[in-house]
Design a protein around this motif. Structure first.
Motif, PDB file in Angstrom:
ATOM      1  N   LYS A   1       0.797  -1.213   0.000  1.00 37.50           N
ATOM      2  CA  LYS A   1       0.000   0.000   0.000  1.00 37.50           C
ATOM      3  C   LYS A   1       0.838   1.275   0.000  1.00 37.50           C
TER       4      LYS A   1
ATOM      5  N   MET B   1     -10.910  -2.843   4.992  1.00 38.81           N
ATOM      6  CA  MET B   1     -10.284  -4.147   4.815  1.00 38.81           C
ATOM      7  C   MET B   1     -10.006  -4.797   6.169  1.00 38.81           C
TER       8      MET B   1
ATOM      9  N   ASN C   1      -9.820  -2.927  -2.966  1.00 37.22           N
ATOM     10  CA  ASN C   1      -9.283  -1.930  -2.048  1.00 37.22           C
ATOM     11  C   ASN C   1      -9.455  -0.537  -2.655  1.00 37.22           C
TER      12      ASN C   1
ATOM     13  N   GLY D   1     -12.840  -7.680   2.803  1.00 32.30           N
ATOM     14  CA  GLY D   1     -13.190  -6.300   3.132  1.00 32.30           C
ATOM     15  C   GLY D   1     -14.692  -6.130   3.203  1.00 32.30           C
TER      16      GLY D   1
ATOM     17  N   ASP E   1     -10.063   1.635   5.006  1.00 32.47           N
ATOM     18  CA  ASP E   1     -10.244   1.059   3.668  1.00 32.47           C
ATOM     19  C   ASP E   1     -11.248  -0.094   3.727  1.00 32.47           C
TER      20      ASP E   1
ATOM     21  N   CYS F   1      -3.789   1.509   5.950  1.00 32.91           N
ATOM     22  CA  CYS F   1      -5.028   0.783   6.270  1.00 32.91           C
ATOM     23  C   CYS F   1      -6.161   1.748   6.617  1.00 32.91           C
TER      24      CYS F   1
END
Ligand code: HEC
Ligand code: HEC
Length: 457
Positions: free
Chosen positions: A3, A274, A125, A135, A272, A256
Motif C-alpha cells: 500500500k 479491509m 481496495n 473487506g 479502507d 489501512c
C-alpha cells in the motif's frame, strides 16, 4: 509494502493542500466568522429532514421497551453524545435480562457507516493498488451485509437486548408508542406477518442511521482543513502528525486507515474497510477470556461461522483478522480495539510503535522473575508495568500459534527485532495523537486560538 504507493499519493495531496491553505488563514478569528462552520455539528439528533420510515427508526433507536429488560435501547450502547459509541470506558458493555451480562467485543461508533460495502472475501481496495482481499460488512467481523440485517443481532443477542424471538420484538413495537407511525409507514396490516414486520424494524433503523445528519456530520477540524475553510488550519503539531500518519516509513497509518476518497463519493473515512490481523493483546477484562481455550478470531469465528477452521488449529487464512475501523471521532473513545483492551489513544499509538521492539510491555511474561525496581529505561506506558528478568514473553497471546502467520507485516508493525529502534520517535507519537484529535466532529471555531498545550507547536 502493497500500500506504499497509495499513502505516498495521499502525502502529496496533503502537502498540496497545505500550500493551498498556507496564507489563507486569518490569525485571529473573530466569533463572527463562526457562520462558516459546516452544518450538522450538533450532537443531538433531529427529525428535521427524515422520511417517515426514518422517523420510525429514530423512535425505535431510543426505545427501551425493545429490550427484554426494558432498560436498554440501541442508544444505551451507541450514545449520540459519544459519536454513537459507548459512553463509558468499559471494554465491553453489560446487557441481558438484568444488565449484568458482559459482551465479548467493544462497541463501535455508528458514525460514517452508510457507505460500508457488503463483505467480500475479495473486496476491491479503495486505494486502487492493493490486491483484492477480505473487506466490507458491518461488525468487527463483517458478518452483517446491511444495517437492516445488522439490527436483528443486538435485538436478539442474550447479552445485549435479549429478546426471545423476532415475534417478541414485533409484539413490543405493536404494544408501544411507535405502533401507529409504524402502521403508517409500512401498512395497516404490517403486524399480521411477524417476518415482514421484523424486517421492517431493521429497515426503519437502517433508514434512520442513513438519513439522520448527526450520523455523518463531517464537522471536524480536519474537514475544515480538507475543504480549505476558515478555521481549518492545522497547528504545527497536528500537521507533523498528519505527515507521520501517511509516511510509509514511520506511522504508515494511511496504508489501512485510508484517508483518500472512499466508496460512493464519501470523503476521507480513514478506513479502507479491509481486514487485517495486528495481534492485539488478549484482554483479561473480558469474562469469556477466563476460558483459556476461547479465542475471538474475528473473520474465522466464533461469532462469524462461515470461515471457521475445518478442525481446531487447521490452516485458515481468515483467523485473527478484524475490520479496520474508521478513525473519525476516535479521540472520543475510552476503549480501543475489538476487545477494548486499551483505554487511551496515546497507549494505542505507543502499541503500534513498540509492539515489536518492546513486546514485554504489551504481552504477559511467563516463568520470569519480577524485578522490585525496574531499570530506568523500562517503558511504563504499556499494559504490563512490571519488568521481569528471564521468562518468555507471550507475544500475540490472543491468537493460537497456528494462526500467527496471518499477522500483517507492514510498517509500523513490520516485525522488527525486540530491542531495535521503533519506527516513530516519541515526538512523532505525540504529534500523531494530536492529528487524530482533529478528526472529532463538532469542532467549534473559538474567538482566540490556544497558544499553549501539547498540540500547538
Ligand atoms: C449492549 C450494547 C449494544 C446495544 C444495546 C446495541 N449494540 Fe450495536 N453493537 C454493539 C457491539 C458490541 C457491536 C460490535 C459487535 C461485533 O462486532 O460482533 C455493535 C455493532 C453495531 C453495528 C456495526 C457497526 C460497525 O462498525 O460495523 C451497528 C450498525 C449497530 N451495532 C447498530 C445497533 C442498533 C441499530 C442497535 C439497536 C437495535 C444496537 N446496535 C444495539 C453493542 C450494542
Ligand atoms: C495493517 C493495517 C493497519 C495499519 C498500518 C494501522 N492500523 Fe489501526 N487498525 C487496524 C485494524 C485491523 C484495527 C482493528 C484491530 C483489532 O481491533 O483487532 C485497527 C484499530 C485501530 C484503532 C482502534 C480504533 C477503535 O475504534 O477501537 C486505532 C486508534 C488505530 N487503529 C490507529 C492507528 C494508527 C494511529 C496507525 C498508524 C500508527 C494505525 N492504526 C495503523 C489496521 C491498521
Amino acid at each position: 509494502m502493497r500500500k506504499l504507493i497509495a499513502s505516498a499519493l495521499w502525502a502529496l495531496a496533503l502537502a498540496l493542500t497545505a500550500c493551498r491553505s498556507g496564507g489563507g488563514s486569518s490569525p485571529a478569528l473573530s466569533s463572527g466568522s463562526d457562520t462558516s462552520a459546516p452544518g450538522g455539528s450538533s450532537l443531538s439528533p433531529s427529525t428535521a429532514t427524515l422520511s417517515l420510515v426514518a422517523q420510525v427508526g429514530r423512535q425505535l433507536f431510543f426505545d427501551k421497551t425493545l429490550s427484554g429488560s426494558g432498560k436498554m435501547s440501541c442508544a444505551t450502547c451507541h450514545d449520540p453524545g459519544y459519536a454513537y459509541g459507548p459512553p463509558n470506558s468499559l471494554a465491553v458493555q453489560l446487557g441481558g435480562p438484568d444488565l449484568q451480562s458482559p459482551g465479548t467485543r467493544a462497541v463501535p461508533s455508528l458514525r460514517y457507516k452508510e457507505t460500508t460495502p457488503a463483505y467480500s472475501d475479495s473486496a476491491v481496495n479503495p486505494d486502487g493498488v492493493s490486491l483484492p482481499s477480505p473487506g466490507g460488512g458491518f461488525m468487527w467481523d463483517g458478518r452483517a451485509d446491511t444495517l437492516a440485517v445488522q439490527a436483528a443481532v443486538p435485538l436478539l443477542n442474550p447479552v445485549e437486548m435479549d429478546n426471545a424471538s423476532p415475534a417478541a420484538v414485533v409484539a413490543a413495537v405493536q404494544a408501544g408508542p411507535t405502533a401507529a407511525p409504524f402502521r403508517q409507514a409500512f401498512g395497516a396490516n404490517v403486524f399480521n406477518d411477524t417476518t415482514t414486520a421484523f424486517n421492517d424494524i431493521g429497515q426503519a433503523l437502517q433508514a434512520y442511521q442513513i438519513e439522520e445528519p448527526s450520523f455523518h456530520p463531517y464537522s471536524s477540524k480536519y474537514d475544515l482543513y480538507a475543504q480549505n475553510k476558515i478555521g481549518g488550519t492545522l497547528t504545527a503539531a497536528e500537521m507533523r502528525g498528519a505527515i507521520v500518519f501517511s509516511n510509509a516509513h514511520s506511522g504508515n497509518c494511511a496504508a489501512c486507515h485510508y484517508p483518500g476518497a472512499g466508496f460512493n463519493g464519501s470523503s476521507a473515512l480513514f478506513t479502507d474497510f479491509m481486514f487485517e490481523a495486528i495481534g492485539v493483546p488478549r484482554n483479561p477484562e473480558i469474562a469469556a477470556n477466563a476460558d483459556s481455550t476461547y479465542f475471538d478470531m474475528g473473520l474465522c469465528g466464533p461469532e462469524r461461522t462461515d470461515h471457521m477452521p475445518r478442525s481446531p488449529g487447521a490452516p485458515d487464512v481468515y483467523c485473527g483478522l478484524f475490520k479496520t475501523p474508521t478513525l473519525r471521532n476516535v479521540a472520543t473513545r475510552q476503549a480501543f480495539f475489538h476487545n477494548g483492551v486499551m483505554h487511551s489513544l496515546l497507549q494505542v499509538v505507543h502499541f503500534y510503535n513498540t509492539r515489536d521492539t518492546n513486546p514485554e510491555i504489551w504481552y504477559p511474561t511467563v516463568g520470569g522473575r519480577p524485578l522490585a525496581t525496574p531499570s530506568p529505561n523500562f517503558l511504563t506506558y504499556g499494559l504490563v508495568t512490571t519488568q521481569y528478568t528471564g521468562g518468555t514473553v507471550q507475544k500475540f497471546n490472543d491468537l493460537p500459534s497456528a494462526y500467527r502467520g496471518n499477522i500483517d507485516t507492514q510498517v509500523p508493525l513490520d516485525g522488527r527485532p525486540a530491542g531495535s529502534t521503533p519506527p516513530m520517535t516519541e515526538q512523532q507519537v505525540r504529534d500523531l495523537v494530536c492529528f487524530l484529535g482533529t478528526l472529532t466532529d463538532g469542532y467549534q471555531l473559538s474567538a482566540s486560538r490556544p497558544t499553549s498545550g501539547p498540540c500547538v507547536n
